[in-house]
Write a protein that holds these residues in place. Structure first.
Motif, mmCIF file in Angstrom:
data_model
loop_
_atom_site.group_PDB
_atom_site.id
_atom_site.type_symbol
_atom_site.label_atom_id
_atom_site.label_comp_id
_atom_site.label_asym_id
_atom_site.label_seq_id
_atom_site.Cartn_x
_atom_site.Cartn_y
_atom_site.Cartn_z
ATOM 1 N N GLY A 146 0.786 -1.229 0.000
ATOM 2 C CA GLY A 146 0.000 0.000 0.000
ATOM 3 C C GLY A 146 0.812 1.270 0.000
ATOM 4 N N PHE A 147 2.050 1.199 -0.509
ATOM 5 C CA PHE A 147 2.906 2.381 -0.553
ATOM 6 C C PHE A 147 3.320 2.743 -1.981
ATOM 7 N N PRO A 148 2.365 2.868 -2.906
ATOM 8 C CA PRO A 148 2.739 3.239 -4.275
ATOM 9 C C PRO A 148 3.240 4.675 -4.378
ATOM 10 N N MET A 149 2.937 5.477 -3.343
ATOM 11 C CA MET A 149 3.356 6.885 -3.364
ATOM 12 C C MET A 149 4.822 7.080 -2.990
ATOM 13 N N VAL A 150 5.494 6.032 -2.583
ATOM 14 C CA VAL A 150 6.920 6.113 -2.256
ATOM 15 C C VAL A 150 7.726 5.706 -3.483
ATOM 16 N N SER A 151 8.504 6.628 -4.011
ATOM 17 C CA SER A 151 9.311 6.314 -5.192
ATOM 18 C C SER A 151 10.594 5.601 -4.781
ATOM 19 N N VAL A 152 11.128 4.807 -5.706
ATOM 20 C CA VAL A 152 12.322 4.009 -5.450
ATOM 21 C C VAL A 152 13.343 4.268 -6.545
ATOM 22 N N ARG A 153 14.564 4.566 -6.120
ATOM 23 C CA ARG A 153 15.663 4.706 -7.076
ATOM 24 C C ARG A 153 16.870 3.969 -6.498
ATOM 25 N N THR A 154 17.530 3.173 -7.308
ATOM 26 C CA THR A 154 18.677 2.414 -6.813
ATOM 27 C C THR A 154 19.928 2.738 -7.615
ATOM 28 N N GLU A 155 21.060 2.553 -6.967
ATOM 29 C CA GLU A 155 22.361 2.746 -7.617
ATOM 30 C C GLU A 155 23.303 1.671 -7.089
ATOM 31 N N ALA A 156 23.792 0.830 -7.975
ATOM 32 C CA ALA A 156 24.647 -0.280 -7.573
ATOM 33 C C ALA A 156 26.090 0.180 -7.433
ATOM 34 N N GLY A 157 26.776 -0.349 -6.423
ATOM 35 C CA GLY A 157 28.209 -0.142 -6.253
ATOM 36 C C GLY A 157 28.955 -1.376 -6.718
ATOM 37 N N PHE A 158 30.008 -1.745 -5.988
ATOM 38 C CA PHE A 158 30.734 -2.963 -6.329
ATOM 39 C C PHE A 158 29.808 -4.170 -6.246
ATOM 40 N N ARG A 159 29.990 -5.112 -7.157
ATOM 41 C CA ARG A 159 29.193 -6.330 -7.148
ATOM 42 C C ARG A 159 29.829 -7.359 -6.201
ATOM 43 N N ALA A 160 28.970 -8.168 -5.587
ATOM 44 C CA ALA A 160 29.456 -9.205 -4.686
ATOM 45 C C ALA A 160 30.130 -10.317 -5.480
ATOM 46 N N SER A 161 31.172 -10.895 -4.887
ATOM 47 C CA SER A 161 31.854 -12.025 -5.517
ATOM 48 C C SER A 161 32.725 -12.691 -4.473
ATOM 49 N N ARG A 162 33.038 -13.950 -4.707
ATOM 50 C CA ARG A 162 33.977 -14.651 -3.832
ATOM 51 C C ARG A 162 34.561 -15.854 -4.558
ATOM 52 N N THR A 163 35.780 -16.173 -4.218
ATOM 53 C CA THR A 163 36.395 -17.417 -4.653
ATOM 54 C C THR A 163 35.884 -18.541 -3.754
ATOM 55 N N PRO A 164 35.556 -19.706 -4.304
ATOM 56 C CA PRO A 164 35.063 -20.802 -3.467
ATOM 57 C C PRO A 164 36.051 -21.166 -2.363
ATOM 58 N N VAL A 165 35.513 -21.429 -1.173
ATOM 59 C CA VAL A 165 36.358 -21.784 -0.037
ATOM 60 C C VAL A 165 37.200 -23.020 -0.339
ATOM 61 N N GLY A 166 36.667 -23.928 -1.144
ATOM 62 C CA GLY A 166 37.382 -25.165 -1.445
ATOM 63 C C GLY A 166 38.382 -25.075 -2.576
ATOM 64 N N ASP A 167 38.622 -23.892 -3.141
ATOM 65 C CA ASP A 167 39.582 -23.759 -4.226
ATOM 66 C C ASP A 167 40.979 -24.142 -3.739
ATOM 67 N N PRO A 168 41.748 -24.908 -4.548
ATOM 68 C CA PRO A 168 43.091 -25.331 -4.114
ATOM 69 C C PRO A 168 44.026 -24.183 -3.746
ATOM 70 N N TRP A 169 43.889 -23.036 -4.408
ATOM 71 C CA TRP A 169 44.734 -21.902 -4.066
ATOM 72 C C TRP A 169 44.488 -21.458 -2.622
ATOM 73 N N VAL A 170 43.252 -21.610 -2.155
ATOM 74 C CA VAL A 170 42.906 -21.173 -0.802
ATOM 75 C C VAL A 170 43.610 -22.036 0.237
ATOM 76 N N SER A 171 43.534 -23.343 0.073
ATOM 77 C CA SER A 171 44.179 -24.233 1.043
ATOM 78 C C SER A 171 45.695 -24.062 1.010
ATOM 79 N N TRP A 172 46.263 -23.847 -0.175
ATOM 80 C CA TRP A 172 47.711 -23.610 -0.277
ATOM 81 C C TRP A 172 48.104 -22.359 0.496
ATOM 82 N N ALA A 173 47.409 -21.244 0.249
ATOM 83 C CA ALA A 173 47.772 -19.980 0.885
ATOM 84 C C ALA A 173 47.577 -20.041 2.398
ATOM 85 N N ARG A 174 46.478 -20.648 2.819
ATOM 86 C CA ARG A 174 46.215 -20.716 4.259
ATOM 87 C C ARG A 174 47.281 -21.544 4.965
ATOM 88 N N ALA A 175 47.712 -22.625 4.341
ATOM 89 C CA ALA A 175 48.748 -23.460 4.949
ATOM 90 C C ALA A 175 50.058 -22.695 5.081
#
Length: 457
Positions: A349-378
């Motif tokens: 019931g709030f059609p009178m409220v206007s909405v405007r959006t602006e995106a910043g950086f997009r979310a992303s991540r390397t998978p926790v199970g990637d071999p590079w991750v286990s190598w670096a952590r070790a």
């Protein structure tokens, strides 16, 4: 003396402080016209010689987006048979917002106890200087790196990295690598070595209930005119309730992956002296504080206004506005955020409220199970001699998606700062013990990359 010992000695001798002092003097503010000359001087006088000293061929590239500044790329090729490392940093800093304490000059590096005060010390000059120094130490020790090196510097991260994704797409061959190792953002806390694999994204949401010109007397019109402030408060409460719980399913990720939950199981946030007390009843009660901060979405009200709160008058305001921010993790359908909010507000019931959006950086991540991750952590755990926190992503924003989504790289972020560094605020500082350990960790990681056969990875 071994490499970790040489890294510690480099900091203890004052050499890192002295070099950082020179970097801080450059007023490389990317959102100010006068900062552009300083940025170019920083590229020419600081970064180009630093990369050349590492044996890199250095090129400067125009930005495909006129809103952004140039890019600097250094390339050192040792052998086509070796892995290729891409490093990243940003030369720009934020402008001044308020007075620094104790009469400090933000453009002069000042040491007070363990704190090195100066603009850019934590974000990002101190951090990329530590990595450049680590590479220099490895090269001096071994006579070679043992891997190919590419180092990318941008000059507009503080204004949203305009043109970075387009540049990466255009220059895929130039930037082709096996892994990204970079430093930005904070550790989990000052005492905990940290490796994070990505970043949350952000969407700014402007809500506006602009119902009529001017105000109307609350005694003469109260009860028969819709109040935009009350309307806006109700609209916000339908999006996120008074306990910080998002009410619109489309603004949430589909799940908390088991790998993310496992990585965050032992992570404790808010432990540094001076940190604010955590509100245990805020946000989704099914999640731990670490899961809420690093594994889930939050919808925050950044500003809210109607009328004059300091000098209120007996009038129904004509307009109310609010700025909200969605911090979201990988897996969220960010393209549906604005349509979902519009659908929801209409249904409530709030059609009178206007909405405007602006995106910043997009979310992303390397998978926790990637071999590079286990190598670096070790590697990091061995040299740190204590557990290293592994965060699937950190809470803030970075252009990590450029490296994961555009260049297809595994991304390893080794931060050399901590949450209390006053980044983007007066009294920004680098914490000397964190910088010292950061140089040891970065040196060990680069050394391991050059000495571990690719088949072992």
């Amino acid at each position: 003396m071994n490499l970790p010992g040489k890294a510690r000695a480099h900091v203890d001798s004052g050499a890192l402080f002295a070099e950082l002092a020179g970097l801080v003097t450059y007023r490389t503010v990317s959102d100010a016209p006068e900062g552009r000359a300083a940025i170019r001087a920083y590229l020419d006088e600081i970064l180009t010689p630093a990369l050349t000293a590492l044996g890199c061929d250095v090129t400067q590239h125009a930005n495909p987006d006129p809103a952004g500044g140039p890019f600097l790329v250094g390339v050192r090729t040792e052998s086509a048979e070796l892995p290729t490392l891409l490093c990243y940093g940003h030369a720009d800093v934020v402008g001044e917002a308020g007075r620094w304490g104790g009469g400090r000059d933000p453009w002069t590096l000042t040491a007070e106890g363990d704190r090195w005060y100066g603009r850019g010390t934590a974000d990002n000059k101190g951090q990329h200087l530590i990595n450049l120094t680590a590479l220099r130490l490895v090269l001096a020790e071994r006579g070679r790196l043992g891997f190919n090196l590419k180092f990318l510097f941008e000059t507009g991260e503080e204004i949203g990295s305009p043109g970075l994704a387009e540049f990466a797409a255009q220059e895929r061959t130039l930037l082709r690598a096996d892994v990204l190792i970079a430093s930005d953002g904070p550790r989990l806390d000052a005492a905990t070595p940290t490796l994070f694999l990505g970043a949350r994204g952000s969407v700014r949401i402007d809500l506006d209930a602009d119902l009529r010109p001017g105000g109307h007397h609350s005694g003469n019109w109260g009860g028969i005119l819709r109040n935009p402030a009350t309307t806006l408060a109700g609209a916000i409460a339908s999006l996120v309730d008074g306990h910080g719980r998002i009410q619109v399913p489309e603004l949430l990720p589909p799940e908390l992956p088991s790998s993310v939950r496992a990585a965050l199981a032992d992570v404790v946030v808010g432990t540094t002296p001076g940190d604010p007390d955590l509100d245990e009843t805020w946000g989704d009660p099914r999640l731990t504080p670490a899961e809420r901060l690093y594994g889930w979405n939050t919808l925050e009200v950044l500003s809210l206004g109607a009328g004059d709160v300091d000098r209120p008058v007996n009038a129904i305001p004509g307009r109310a506005r609010a700025v909200l921010q969605l911090r979201y993790v990988a897996g969220t359908d960010v393209d549906d955020v604005a349509p979902a909010i519009r659908r929801h507000l209409d249904a409530q019931g709030f059609p009178m409220v206007s909405v405007r959006t602006e995106a910043g950086f997009r979310a992303s991540r390397t998978p926790v199970g990637d071999p590079w991750v286990s190598w670096a952590r070790a590697v990091l755990t061995e040299v740190a001699d204590r557990p290293v926190a592994l965060l699937p992503n950190f809470g803030g924003g970075l252009p990590n998606h450029v490296f994961t989504d555009v260049l297809g790289l595994a991304t390893l972020w080794l931060p050399h700062s901590y949450p209390g560094c006053h980044q983007h605020a007066p009294d920004e500082h680098l914490l000397a013990p964190v910088a010292r350990e950061g140089l040891v960790l970065a040196t060990a990681l680069f050394d391991a990359l050059g000495s571990t056969p690719p088949s072992a990875r």
